[in-house]
Motif scaffolding. Structure first.
Motif, PDB file in Angstrom:
ATOM      1  N   ALA A  58      11.748   6.915   0.770  1.00  0.00           N
ATOM      2  CA  ALA A  58      10.197   7.133   0.945  1.00  0.00           C
ATOM      3  C   ALA A  58       9.838   5.748   0.109  1.00  0.00           C
ATOM      4  O   ALA A  58       8.943   4.788   0.371  1.00  0.00           O
ATOM      5  N   MET A  59      10.227   5.730  -1.083  1.00  0.00           N
ATOM      6  CA  MET A  59       9.849   4.676  -2.296  1.00  0.00           C
ATOM      7  C   MET A  59      10.253   3.138  -1.621  1.00  0.00           C
ATOM      8  O   MET A  59       9.809   1.999  -1.846  1.00  0.00           O
ATOM      9  N   PHE A  60      11.531   3.168  -0.977  1.00  0.00           N
ATOM     10  CA  PHE A  60      12.025   1.927  -0.563  1.00  0.00           C
ATOM     11  C   PHE A  60      11.190   1.555   0.552  1.00  0.00           C
ATOM     12  O   PHE A  60      10.840   0.345   0.535  1.00  0.00           O
ATOM     13  N   ILE A  61      10.913   2.420   1.459  1.00  0.00           N
ATOM     14  CA  ILE A  61       9.882   1.909   2.587  1.00  0.00           C
ATOM     15  C   ILE A  61       8.510   1.579   2.100  1.00  0.00           C
ATOM     16  O   ILE A  61       7.971   0.531   2.554  1.00  0.00           O
ATOM     17  N   LEU A  62       7.955   2.475   1.263  1.00  0.00           N
ATOM     18  CA  LEU A  62       6.472   2.086   0.786  1.00  0.00           C
ATOM     19  C   LEU A  62       6.499   1.021  -0.117  1.00  0.00           C
ATOM     20  O   LEU A  62       5.521   0.008   0.027  1.00  0.00           O
ATOM     21  N   ASN A  63       7.526   0.684  -0.978  1.00  0.00           N
ATOM     22  CA  ASN A  63       7.497  -0.444  -2.006  1.00  0.00           C
ATOM     23  C   ASN A  63       8.193  -1.793  -1.500  1.00  0.00           C
ATOM     24  O   ASN A  63       7.604  -2.886  -2.154  1.00  0.00           O
ATOM     25  N   SER A  64       8.937  -1.609  -0.727  1.00  0.00           N
ATOM     26  CA  SER A  64       9.895  -2.630  -0.284  1.00  0.00           C
ATOM     27  C   SER A  64       9.546  -3.159   1.323  1.00  0.00           C
ATOM     28  O   SER A  64       9.279  -4.227   1.451  1.00  0.00           O
ATOM     29  N   LYS A  65       9.870  -2.240   2.244  1.00  0.00           N
ATOM     30  CA  LYS A  65       9.736  -2.673   3.485  1.00  0.00           C
ATOM     31  C   LYS A  65       8.293  -2.838   3.978  1.00  0.00           C
ATOM     32  O   LYS A  65       8.295  -3.917   4.833  1.00  0.00           O
ATOM     33  N   LEU A  67       6.080  -4.615   2.421  1.00  0.00           N
ATOM     34  CA  LEU A  67       5.899  -5.801   2.262  1.00  0.00           C
ATOM     35  C   LEU A  67       6.854  -6.843   3.143  1.00  0.00           C
ATOM     36  O   LEU A  67       6.138  -8.045   3.432  1.00  0.00           O
ATOM     37  N   ASP A  68       7.812  -6.575   3.561  1.00  0.00           N
ATOM     38  CA  ASP A  68       8.598  -7.357   4.295  1.00  0.00           C
ATOM     39  C   ASP A  68       7.792  -7.308   5.949  1.00  0.00           C
ATOM     40  O   ASP A  68       7.893  -8.316   6.537  1.00  0.00           O
ATOM     41  N   TRP A  69       7.431  -6.214   6.243  1.00  0.00           N
ATOM     42  CA  TRP A  69       6.612  -6.178   7.561  1.00  0.00           C
ATOM     43  C   TRP A  69       5.466  -6.991   7.423  1.00  0.00           C
ATOM     44  O   TRP A  69       5.236  -7.764   8.158  1.00  0.00           O
ATOM     45  N   ALA A  70       4.790  -6.939   6.200  1.00  0.00           N
ATOM     46  CA  ALA A  70       3.482  -7.702   6.006  1.00  0.00           C
ATOM     47  C   ALA A  70       3.982  -9.188   6.080  1.00  0.00           C
ATOM     48  O   ALA A  70       3.156 -10.006   6.674  1.00  0.00           O
ATOM     49  N   SER A  71       4.992  -9.651   5.618  1.00  0.00           N
ATOM     50  CA  SER A  71       5.410 -10.941   5.603  1.00  0.00           C
ATOM     51  C   SER A  71       5.688 -11.469   6.849  1.00  0.00           C
ATOM     52  O   SER A  71       5.271 -12.461   7.179  1.00  0.00           O
ATOM     53  N   GLN A  88       0.174 -14.918  -2.321  1.00  0.00           N
ATOM     54  CA  GLN A  88      -1.266 -14.806  -2.863  1.00  0.00           C
ATOM     55  C   GLN A  88      -1.793 -13.331  -2.099  1.00  0.00           C
ATOM     56  O   GLN A  88      -2.310 -12.471  -2.489  1.00  0.00           O
ATOM     57  N   ILE A  89      -1.617 -13.561  -0.624  1.00  0.00           N
ATOM     58  CA  ILE A  89      -2.071 -12.573   0.120  1.00  0.00           C
ATOM     59  C   ILE A  89      -1.120 -11.179  -0.180  1.00  0.00           C
ATOM     60  O   ILE A  89      -1.653 -10.125  -0.311  1.00  0.00           O
ATOM     61  N   LEU A  90       0.120 -11.238  -0.305  1.00  0.00           N
ATOM     62  CA  LEU A  90       0.899 -10.063  -0.551  1.00  0.00           C
ATOM     63  C   LEU A  90       0.505  -9.504  -1.944  1.00  0.00           C
ATOM     64  O   LEU A  90       0.705  -8.162  -1.930  1.00  0.00           O
ATOM     65  N   GLN A  91       0.191 -10.351  -2.976  1.00  0.00           N
ATOM     66  CA  GLN A  91      -0.326  -9.771  -4.176  1.00  0.00           C
ATOM     67  C   GLN A  91      -1.430  -9.008  -3.931  1.00  0.00           C
ATOM     68  O   GLN A  91      -1.358  -7.821  -4.572  1.00  0.00           O
ATOM     69  N   ILE A  92      -2.324  -9.355  -3.352  1.00  0.00           N
ATOM     70  CA  ILE A  92      -3.593  -8.558  -2.901  1.00  0.00           C
ATOM     71  C   ILE A  92      -3.085  -7.404  -2.312  1.00  0.00           C
ATOM     72  O   ILE A  92      -3.692  -6.081  -2.791  1.00  0.00           O
ATOM     73  N   VAL A 152      -2.933  -5.915   5.943  1.00  0.00           N
ATOM     74  CA  VAL A 152      -2.893  -7.491   6.068  1.00  0.00           C
ATOM     75  C   VAL A 152      -4.239  -8.027   6.284  1.00  0.00           C
ATOM     76  O   VAL A 152      -4.466  -8.897   5.891  1.00  0.00           O
ATOM     77  N   ASP A 153      -5.001  -7.581   7.474  1.00  0.00           N
ATOM     78  CA  ASP A 153      -6.230  -7.991   7.824  1.00  0.00           C
ATOM     79  C   ASP A 153      -7.179  -8.209   6.806  1.00  0.00           C
ATOM     80  O   ASP A 153      -7.928  -8.961   6.394  1.00  0.00           O
TER      81      ASP A 153
END
Length: 284
Positions: A58-65, A67-71, A88-92, A152-153
């Motif tokens: 769960a932590m792997f998906i929430l914290n890592s994946k 952001l990959d999806w967002a990218s 910068q957008i991912l940092q937000i 993302v929006d």
């Protein structure tokens, strides 16, 4: 032994790191799956570590994946391919995930993402055969991917606003650098009614006096951005020092004054204002 299959080595290696946090014994190796090279994380399926495995997945998906999806969303749907912009957008988004941007998270419909994920991961370690991570995401976590699109929006909108704000600050700094100072020191006393201006001798500058000193070009060229009650008078006077007396230095207006005038600004608590009784008088 529980096995989960990934298309990308980086995902497999990343999950293995998460598992190591809980001392879950695991191995990573290559395999052919559907005639393509894939990467398998094999996890020692001990009864006592079942919950730890699910938790780290769960932590792997929430914290890592996420952001990959967002990218991917930024690149493919919004054409944000510049690494600096993406960062910068991912940092937000990261700040939203960490609870540091509650005003942005409030724009989303309330939903317990972690609980949704744990419910869908329940029993995954008891699978009879290897689990394809990408298939699992496609069929079980579609709602979480859609939720990521909403993040993302909001992050893009916030990024654009922050860029506009930085351009605004830069423009006013340039204006200030070309402006000849009209006063050495301005004292600003902040109350619930706004700022009261005083000159270096602590003589109050009335609203009429301030309006007469404002450079009208500021209001003509930038009517939507320049505050005629505070920012415009300060820019027009271009003082060498601005001494601000307030109990809310984190307010947006004070932060903007600091961003524009930088080292010229000094912040003091309201109680340090030299004129006795001014706090009570201004707030009456």
């Amino acid at each position: 032994m529980f096995e989960i299959i990934f298309k990308h080595y980086g995902d497999a290696a990343n999950l293995k790191k998460y598992l190591e946090v809980e001392s879950c014994q695991s191995w990573l190796h290559e395999t052919l799956f559907q005639q393509q090279k894939h990467y398998v994380v094999s996890i020692n399926q001990l009864e006592e570590n079942g919950q730890s495995v699910v938790k780290q997945l769960a932590m792997f998906i929430l914290n890592s994946k996420r952001l990959d999806w967002a990218s991917t969303i930024l690149s493919e749907f919004y054409l944000y391919n510049d690494p600096h912009e993406q960062e910068q957008i991912l940092q937000i988004m990261i700040e939203m995930f960490n609870g540091e941007r509650p005003e942005l998270v409030q724009l989303l419909k309330e939903w317990d993402e972690e609980q949704f994920l744990l419910e869908n991961l329940e029993g995954i370690t008891e699978s009879d055969g290897p689990v394809s991570f990408d298939s699992f995401v496609k069929f079980r976590l579609k709602k979480l991917e859609e939720r990521t699109m909403e993040y993302v929006d909001i992050a893009i909108d916030e990024y654009k606003m922050e860029q506009d704000y930085q351009m605004f600050i830069h423009m006013l700094r340039e204006y200030l650098s070309s402006r000849e100072k009209k006063m050495d020191i301005i004292h600003l006393y902040f109350s619930s009614y706004g700022f009261t201006f005083y000159d270096q001798f602590f003589e109050e500058l009335t609203r009429e006096k301030l309006l007469s000193l404002i450079d009208k070009r500021l209001l003509t060229n930038h009517p939507l951005y320049v505050d005629s009650y505070t920012i415009a008078p300060l820019l027009s006077l271009a003082p060498e020092k601005i001494l601000v007396y307030c109990d809310q230095p984190e307010s947006n207006l004070i932060r903007t004054i600091q961003n524009i005038f930088e080292e010229r600004v000094q912040i003091f608590p309201s109680c340090s204002f030299p004129i006795r009784g001014i706090s009570e008088a201004v707030n009456e």
